[in-house]
Design an enzyme around this catalytic site. Structure first.
Site, short mmCIF file in Angstrom:
data_model
loop_
_atom_site.label_atom_id
_atom_site.label_comp_id
_atom_site.label_asym_id
_atom_site.label_seq_id
_atom_site.Cartn_x
_atom_site.Cartn_y
_atom_site.Cartn_z
CE LYS A 85 -4.23 1.36 2.43
NZ LYS A 85 -4.96 1.18 3.70
O1 G3P Z 1 -7.65 2.27 4.99
C1 G3P Z 1 -7.74 3.64 5.09
C2 G3P Z 1 -9.10 4.18 5.45
O2 G3P Z 1 -10.06 3.22 5.39
C3 G3P Z 1 -9.11 5.11 6.61
O3 G3P Z 1 -10.38 5.34 7.16
O4 G3P Z 1 -11.90 6.25 8.87
O5 G3P Z 1 -9.43 6.69 9.04
O6 G3P Z 1 -10.78 7.79 7.29
P1 G3P Z 1 -10.63 6.58 8.14
#
Ligand code: G3P
Length: 216
Positions: A85
């Site tokens: 990633k």
């Molecule tokens: O994998 C990255 C993503 O899903 C992050 O989510 O909730 O931290 O914006 P969030």
């Protein structure tokens, strides 16, 4: 649309995987930082991968191409089927091109527009992760960005898989499937919320009550 779990918590991941509908797991440094600081990251990642058995995205933390490639090789030495990633920055795109040319799967993260996703796909990304919740947080409709991306994919016949990420609610999950994302990566809590329905619970309770009255 496939469903991945977006977590670095082994218990959550194991429970999600045990239900049989999870095809992969995505992690990121912020999710890993929520876990016990004494945890060995390599061991945790390997346990996570074993638990899910499918796609496992592991994020690099370098911001220069060489550093990212060094990290990618390290992760691949842990388990060769890892998806690397990589953040959407110029140095990251160069790393994606290098890995893609070597046949190594990549997941380009921190995408907020269809143009970014298109550029990442042209750099050779296997997966492009478009963030929903973080766009909504700043008052921008994430669904428009996702719909634009899916429309471009259809028009251009692109090979990269669109991952809808930063999923915060069951409504996001529904919208991603309707828009045509290939994958949604969903936090454990939102998975559980999406499964829950009061009529399912009440229906089961009634069936069990009635089952007690009959002999099978
Ligand atoms: O994998 C990255 C993503 O899903 C992050 O989510 O909730 O931290 O914006 P969030």
């Amino acid at each position: 649309m496939q469903i991945y779990v977006d977590s670095a918590n082994l218990k959550e991941i194991q429970h999600a995987a045990s239900m049989g509908f999870i095809s992969g797991v995505t992690t990121n440094p912020s999710l890993l930082a929520k876990e016990d600081p004494s945890t060995n990251i390599k061991d945790l990642i390997l346990k996570i991968h074993e638990s899910v058995g499918g796609h496992t995205s592991v994020e690099v933390i370098s911001t220069d191409t060489e550093g990212m490639l060094r990290e990618a090789d390290e992760i691949l030495s842990w388990f060769p089927e890892a998806t690397i990633k990589i953040p959407f920055i110029p140095a990251g795109l160069a790393a994606v091109r290098n890995l893609s040319d070597r046949g190594i799967p990549t997941n380009v993260t921190l995408l907020f527009t269809a143009n970014q996703a298109l550029i990442a796909a042209n750099a050779g990304a296997t997966y492009v992760s478009l963030f929903m919740g973080r766009l909504d947080d700043i008052g921008t409709d994430s669904l428009i960005a996702l719909q634009d991306t899916c429309e471009i994919w259809d028009a251009q016949g692109l090979d990269s898989q669109i991952i809808a990420a930063s999923i915060r609610t069951p409504i996001h999950l529904l919208e991603c499937a309707k828009a045509g994302a290939h994958i949604a990566t969903v936090p454990y809590k939102v998975l559980m919320q999406s499964m829950k329905h009061p009529l399912t619970d009440a229906g089961l309770e009634a069936f069990l009550k009635d089952a007690a009255k009959i002999s099978m």
